[in-house]
Design a protein around this motif. Structure first.
Motif, short mmCIF file in Angstrom:
data_model
loop_
_atom_site.label_atom_id
_atom_site.label_comp_id
_atom_site.label_asym_id
_atom_site.label_seq_id
_atom_site.Cartn_x
_atom_site.Cartn_y
_atom_site.Cartn_z
N MET A 1 40.78 41.79 47.91
CA MET A 1 40.43 41.89 45.94
C MET A 1 41.23 42.68 45.71
O MET A 1 40.80 43.92 46.58
CB MET A 1 38.84 42.20 46.02
N ILE A 2 41.78 43.00 45.13
CA ILE A 2 42.74 43.92 44.23
C ILE A 2 41.72 44.67 42.55
O ILE A 2 40.86 43.62 42.08
CB ILE A 2 43.62 43.44 43.28
N THR A 3 41.59 45.75 42.79
CA THR A 3 40.49 46.71 42.09
C THR A 3 41.73 47.37 41.22
O THR A 3 42.53 47.43 41.68
CB THR A 3 39.68 47.75 42.79
N MET A 4 41.61 46.93 39.47
CA MET A 4 42.16 47.80 38.55
C MET A 4 41.86 49.56 38.58
O MET A 4 39.85 49.42 37.65
CB MET A 4 42.51 46.85 37.63
N SER A 5 42.33 49.90 37.86
CA SER A 5 41.91 51.41 37.40
C SER A 5 41.41 50.56 35.34
O SER A 5 41.72 49.04 35.57
CB SER A 5 42.52 51.89 37.47
N LEU A 6 40.16 51.43 34.57
CA LEU A 6 40.21 51.42 33.75
C LEU A 6 41.21 50.91 32.84
O LEU A 6 41.27 49.95 32.56
CB LEU A 6 39.34 52.57 33.19
N LEU A 7 41.90 51.94 32.90
CA LEU A 7 43.44 51.97 31.39
C LEU A 7 44.33 50.26 32.01
O LEU A 7 44.60 50.18 31.08
CB LEU A 7 44.63 53.40 32.65
N SER A 8 44.33 50.50 33.67
CA SER A 8 44.58 49.54 33.91
C SER A 8 44.02 48.00 33.31
O SER A 8 44.60 46.45 33.00
CB SER A 8 45.14 48.74 34.79
N GLU A 9 42.91 48.01 33.25
CA GLU A 9 42.47 47.09 32.89
C GLU A 9 41.97 46.86 31.39
O GLU A 9 42.33 46.01 30.54
CB GLU A 9 40.52 47.15 33.30
N GLN A 10 42.62 47.80 30.49
CA GLN A 10 42.55 48.11 29.02
C GLN A 10 43.54 47.44 28.50
O GLN A 10 43.75 46.80 27.55
CB GLN A 10 41.88 49.37 28.56
N ILE A 11 44.68 47.67 29.19
CA ILE A 11 46.12 47.19 28.90
C ILE A 11 46.15 45.69 29.74
O ILE A 11 46.73 44.93 28.95
CB ILE A 11 47.88 47.85 30.00
N PHE A 12 45.48 45.60 30.54
CA PHE A 12 46.17 44.27 30.95
C PHE A 12 45.07 43.25 29.45
O PHE A 12 45.57 42.07 29.25
CB PHE A 12 44.84 43.50 32.45
N GLN A 13 43.76 43.42 29.04
CA GLN A 13 42.80 42.65 28.09
C GLN A 13 43.10 42.59 26.44
O GLN A 13 44.07 41.47 26.08
CB GLN A 13 42.00 43.40 28.16
N THR A 14 44.03 44.00 26.41
CA THR A 14 44.80 43.99 24.68
C THR A 14 46.10 43.29 25.55
O THR A 14 46.79 41.94 23.98
CB THR A 14 45.55 45.69 24.80
N LEU A 15 47.26 43.43 26.00
CA LEU A 15 47.66 42.05 26.56
C LEU A 15 47.76 40.54 26.20
O LEU A 15 47.94 39.84 26.18
CB LEU A 15 48.81 42.65 27.78
N GLU A 16 46.88 40.25 27.13
CA GLU A 16 46.07 38.72 26.85
C GLU A 16 46.56 38.93 25.60
O GLU A 16 46.55 36.90 25.18
CB GLU A 16 44.88 38.73 27.26
#
Length: 81
Positions: A1-16
């Motif tokens: 399982m890949i864990t992302m930092s909070l910042l990575s998650e925020q970037i990914f969610q906004t990008l989607e």
């Protein structure tokens, strides 16, 4: 399982949420930044140290004043007494 930092998650969610064209622009920008970083790591800037004179040369004489006070005999009167 890949864990992302909070910042990575925020970037990914906004990008989607962005349209595909905007996502492509983001990807291009990220690739540009990555390439730039790799280039700077591969060949760091090699600068030779400069003296204060070299850096400030264009400012010498730009202001008004009495000139070089170290050569003024009145300035040196009483020095060391």
């Amino acid at each position: 399982m890949i864990t992302m930092s909070l910042l990575s998650e925020q970037i990914f969610q906004t990008l989607e949420i962005l349209p595909t064209e905007d996502q492509q622009q983001v990807l291009s920008f990220v690739e540009f930044l990555w390439t730039k970083r790799q280039a700077s790591i591969a060949s760091p800037l090699k600068t030779t140290p400069k003296s204060f004179f070299d850096v400030a040369q264009n400012l010498i004489g730009a202001g008004e004043g009495s000139g070089d006070i170290s050569t003024n005999p009145d300035y040196m009167k009483g020095y060391g007494q």
